[in-house]
Design a protein around this motif. Structure first.
Motif, PDB file in Angstrom:
ATOM      1  N   ALA A  83       4.295  -5.111   5.713  1.00  0.00           N
ATOM      2  CA  ALA A  83       3.369  -5.269   4.584  1.00  0.00           C
ATOM      3  C   ALA A  83       3.382  -4.004   3.733  1.00  0.00           C
ATOM      4  O   ALA A  83       3.421  -4.069   2.492  1.00  0.00           O
ATOM      5  CB  ALA A  83       1.965  -5.564   5.093  1.00  0.00           C
ATOM      6  N   ALA A  84       3.358  -2.832   4.378  1.00  0.00           N
ATOM      7  CA  ALA A  84       3.402  -1.573   3.644  1.00  0.00           C
ATOM      8  C   ALA A  84       4.719  -1.418   2.897  1.00  0.00           C
ATOM      9  O   ALA A  84       4.750  -0.984   1.730  1.00  0.00           O
ATOM     10  CB  ALA A  84       3.195  -0.408   4.606  1.00  0.00           C
ATOM     11  N   LEU A 120       3.358   7.222   9.284  1.00  0.00           N
ATOM     12  CA  LEU A 120       3.255   6.123   8.322  1.00  0.00           C
ATOM     13  C   LEU A 120       1.952   6.235   7.533  1.00  0.00           C
ATOM     14  O   LEU A 120       1.939   6.085   6.303  1.00  0.00           O
ATOM     15  CB  LEU A 120       3.315   4.787   9.056  1.00  0.00           C
ATOM     16  N   PHE A 121       0.863   6.498   8.227  1.00  0.00           N
ATOM     17  CA  PHE A 121      -0.434   6.676   7.556  1.00  0.00           C
ATOM     18  C   PHE A 121      -0.396   7.864   6.604  1.00  0.00           C
ATOM     19  O   PHE A 121      -0.822   7.768   5.444  1.00  0.00           O
ATOM     20  CB  PHE A 121      -1.545   6.868   8.594  1.00  0.00           C
ATOM     21  N   ILE A 122       0.134   8.999   7.071  1.00  0.00           N
ATOM     22  CA  ILE A 122       0.171  10.204   6.239  1.00  0.00           C
ATOM     23  C   ILE A 122       0.998   9.964   4.976  1.00  0.00           C
ATOM     24  O   ILE A 122       0.606  10.357   3.868  1.00  0.00           O
ATOM     25  CB  ILE A 122       0.743  11.384   7.052  1.00  0.00           C
ATOM     26  N   LEU A 146       5.221 -12.540   7.903  1.00  0.00           N
ATOM     27  CA  LEU A 146       3.901 -12.649   7.273  1.00  0.00           C
ATOM     28  C   LEU A 146       3.534 -11.343   6.580  1.00  0.00           C
ATOM     29  O   LEU A 146       2.913 -11.338   5.508  1.00  0.00           O
ATOM     30  CB  LEU A 146       2.852 -13.018   8.312  1.00  0.00           C
ATOM     31  N   GLY A 147       3.918 -10.231   7.200  1.00  0.00           N
ATOM     32  CA  GLY A 147       3.665  -8.937   6.575  1.00  0.00           C
ATOM     33  C   GLY A 147       4.399  -8.789   5.250  1.00  0.00           C
ATOM     34  O   GLY A 147       3.840  -8.267   4.270  1.00  0.00           O
ATOM     35  N   LEU A 148       5.633  -9.268   5.196  1.00  0.00           N
ATOM     36  CA  LEU A 148       6.378  -9.209   3.936  1.00  0.00           C
ATOM     37  C   LEU A 148       5.651  -9.968   2.834  1.00  0.00           C
ATOM     38  O   LEU A 148       5.542  -9.489   1.692  1.00  0.00           O
ATOM     39  CB  LEU A 148       7.777  -9.805   4.141  1.00  0.00           C
ATOM     40  N   PHE A 149       5.147 -11.159   3.166  1.00  0.00           N
ATOM     41  CA  PHE A 149       4.471 -11.963   2.165  1.00  0.00           C
ATOM     42  C   PHE A 149       3.156 -11.330   1.723  1.00  0.00           C
ATOM     43  O   PHE A 149       2.917 -11.117   0.525  1.00  0.00           O
ATOM     44  CB  PHE A 149       4.208 -13.368   2.706  1.00  0.00           C
ATOM     45  N   LEU A 150       2.295 -11.024   2.677  1.00  0.00           N
ATOM     46  CA  LEU A 150       0.975 -10.514   2.310  1.00  0.00           C
ATOM     47  C   LEU A 150       1.061  -9.113   1.717  1.00  0.00           C
ATOM     48  O   LEU A 150       0.257  -8.765   0.845  1.00  0.00           O
ATOM     49  CB  LEU A 150       0.056 -10.529   3.527  1.00  0.00           C
ATOM     50  N   GLY A 151       2.028  -8.317   2.159  1.00  0.00           N
ATOM     51  CA  GLY A 151       2.204  -7.000   1.559  1.00  0.00           C
ATOM     52  C   GLY A 151       2.555  -7.089   0.088  1.00  0.00           C
ATOM     53  O   GLY A 151       1.997  -6.359  -0.745  1.00  0.00           O
ATOM     54  N   VAL A 202      -2.715   0.309  -4.083  1.00  0.00           N
ATOM     55  CA  VAL A 202      -1.649  -0.316  -3.296  1.00  0.00           C
ATOM     56  C   VAL A 202      -1.345   0.544  -2.071  1.00  0.00           C
ATOM     57  O   VAL A 202      -1.270   0.044  -0.940  1.00  0.00           O
ATOM     58  CB  VAL A 202      -0.374  -0.499  -4.146  1.00  0.00           C
ATOM     59  N   PHE A 203      -1.195   1.847  -2.306  1.00  0.00           N
ATOM     60  CA  PHE A 203      -0.872   2.737  -1.203  1.00  0.00           C
ATOM     61  C   PHE A 203      -2.074   2.935  -0.281  1.00  0.00           C
ATOM     62  O   PHE A 203      -1.903   3.119   0.932  1.00  0.00           O
ATOM     63  CB  PHE A 203      -0.371   4.074  -1.744  1.00  0.00           C
TER      64      PHE A 203
END
Length: 470
Positions: free
Chosen positions: A232-233, A295-297, A356-361, A377-378
């Motif tokens: 998603a990210a 990833l969070f940073i 699903l992550g690809l779609f909702l992201g 977004v970020f």
């Protein structure tokens, strides 16, 4: 165990042919999927409806929705109707969607084309065909080749996408994607070997009867949420980053490769030492949690430095460093945690979460870009990152185990149960399962110390040939 029972140390010519040709199929298909990512958001601005960034995000992610719905059914249908038939159908649908998108004159037509592309959800069927064509002891090596081909294709696509856009435009990239799909179809017909027989492989395919146990496994669900969040990210990132390189960095789209090439190359090689430490020295959890934290940073840095070109590039490098590390460690964790004999089902559910992550992201990223700004977004991606990090640090320490498979000649369930019980008592064996239908015994054993001699003696007692997969 006599010498006739020992497996050969190397892939046979047919196994190499199957492995390399199916890796080529994945690469041809994935190149078309990936090469459009760095340029679609820029191209869409000039289309009717393309000023609506929510629709652009849907266009970027809609293929994931179709794949999430269809990849498991495609695999199951390949058991009934044949592997190659389902792959032919999937590649034909993918080509059709590519040509529809190539002829699109509005963002809505591109969405339709991308949706049809996604209906060609052949991944599970291809892996099932690979399992039919390779012996158990060599299947992990074949899977690794395919995984490597996908990773390399992703990096190459990021670099070549902007260059192809300069010469043939986005419609040309879509058309090229369709041609590559047709070439892949021909490769399946004339290069990929035909299996003598097809059967269900618990290490490679979704088995419906195993879904309940897999879905109830909380440790696997943490990983499923993780792959959902990661992709998603990633897909949300391509709603914003190409336009930021254009507007903040002042870079013409055909020069974006100058950012993607060093970012992809350095992040790929930078992840290798951490992967070695995680696997060789059983430091999987700290390395994994560190990657989720990175990833969070990286995403929070993108949100804060959204108007600073150098900051965007540095954050992009950190993001793909984390991305490459997590893409390598997540499947390994699924293999270690999934119940013996249920790896294929666990991977099927895991892949559904990824799609699903690809779609909702894409969709949520587009919505936030349309109604807020790119920082939002970020920030959404960083929110997923911190939620995942919280789950990761509380996960159980992954067992330092390897998966082994015995090719067995078990005729009934009673014998299978007796063999599983005997194998489970061996030193260093943490889990054992035997399938009479598949003719395979699945073991999880300590990476460094397990009773291999005892297994050989047991196999001799049962008059069953030993096959090992590390």
């Amino acid at each position: 165990m006599d010498s006739a029972q020992k497996p050969t140390a190397r892939l046979t010519t047919l196994e190499w042919r199957a492995t390399t040709s199916l890796a080529l199929i994945f690469a041809l298909r994935m190149f078309g999927m990936f090469s459009i990512l760095p340029v679609l958001a820029i191209y869409a601005r000039d289309l009717p409806g393309g000023d609506n960034q929510f629709l652009v995000g849907v266009a970027l992610g809609i293929d994931g929705l179709a794949q999430a719905c269809l990849q498991i059914p495609f695999g199951l249908l390949s058991d009934r109707f044949g592997r190659k038939r389902m792959i032919y159908l999937g590649l034909a649908l993918f080509a059709l969607g590519s040509f529809l998108a190539a002829s699109a004159t509005t963002i809505h037509m591109i969405i339709l084309g991308r949706l049809v592309q996604g209906t060609g959800a052949i991944s599970a069927a291809v892996i099932a065909l690979l399992a039919d064509l390779t012996r158990e002891e060599h299947r992990s090596a074949s899977m690794a080749v395919i995984g490597m081909s996908i990773g390399v294709t992703f990096g190459v696509s990021m670099v070549l996408g902007p260059t192809l856009n300069h010469y043939i435009g986005v419609p040309g990239i879509f058309a090229l994607t369709g041609v590559l799909a047709l070439l892949a179809l021909l490769a399946v017909r004339f290069i990929v070997p035909a299996p003598l027989a097809s059967r269900v492989h618990g290490d490679a395919e979704t088995v419906p009867g195993q879904l309940r146990a897999v879905l109830k496994n909380s440790e696997l669900q943490r990983l499923n949420f993780g792959i959902f969040s990661l992709h998603a990210a990633m897909r949300g990132l391509f709603v914003a980053v190409p336009l930021l390189l254009l507007n903040v960095g002042g870079m013409a789209v055909e020069t974006h490769w100058k950012v993607y090439l060093p970012v992809m190359a350095l992040s790929f090689f930078g992840a290798v030492p951490a992967i070695i430490v995680a696997e060789k020295y059983a430091r999987m959890k700290p390395v994994f949690c560190g990657a989720v934290g990175l990833l969070f940073i990286s995403t929070i840095l993108m949100a804060v430095l959204v108007n600073h070109f150098a900051g965007i590039v540095i954050a992009l490098f950190l993001f793909f460093l984390a991305f490459n590390l997590l893409e390598a460690t997540l499947p390994s964790l699924v293999s270690k945690i999934a119940p013996a004999g249920s790896k294929g089902t666990a991977i099927g559910v895991y892949n559904t979460g990824q799609f699903l992550g690809l779609f909702l992201g894409g969709a949520i990223g587009g919505f936030l870009a349309q109604h807020a700004d790119y920082s939002a977004v970020f920030a959404f991606s960083s929110g997923l990152g911190i939620a995942w990090f919280t789950m990761a640090i509380s996960m159980q320490k992954p067992p330092a185990v390897k998966t082994l498979m015995f090719h067995v000649d078990v005729k009934n369930a009673q014998t299978a149960d007796a063999l599983a019980a005997a194998l489970a008592k061996l030193r260093g064996v943490t889990e054992a399962a035997v399938s009479a239908d598949e003719g395979v015994a699945y073991l999880k054993a300590d990476q460094h110390d397990w009773d291999e001699a005892g297994a050989q003696a047991l196999m001799a007692r049962y008059k069953i040939a030993l096959v090992m997969k590390t």
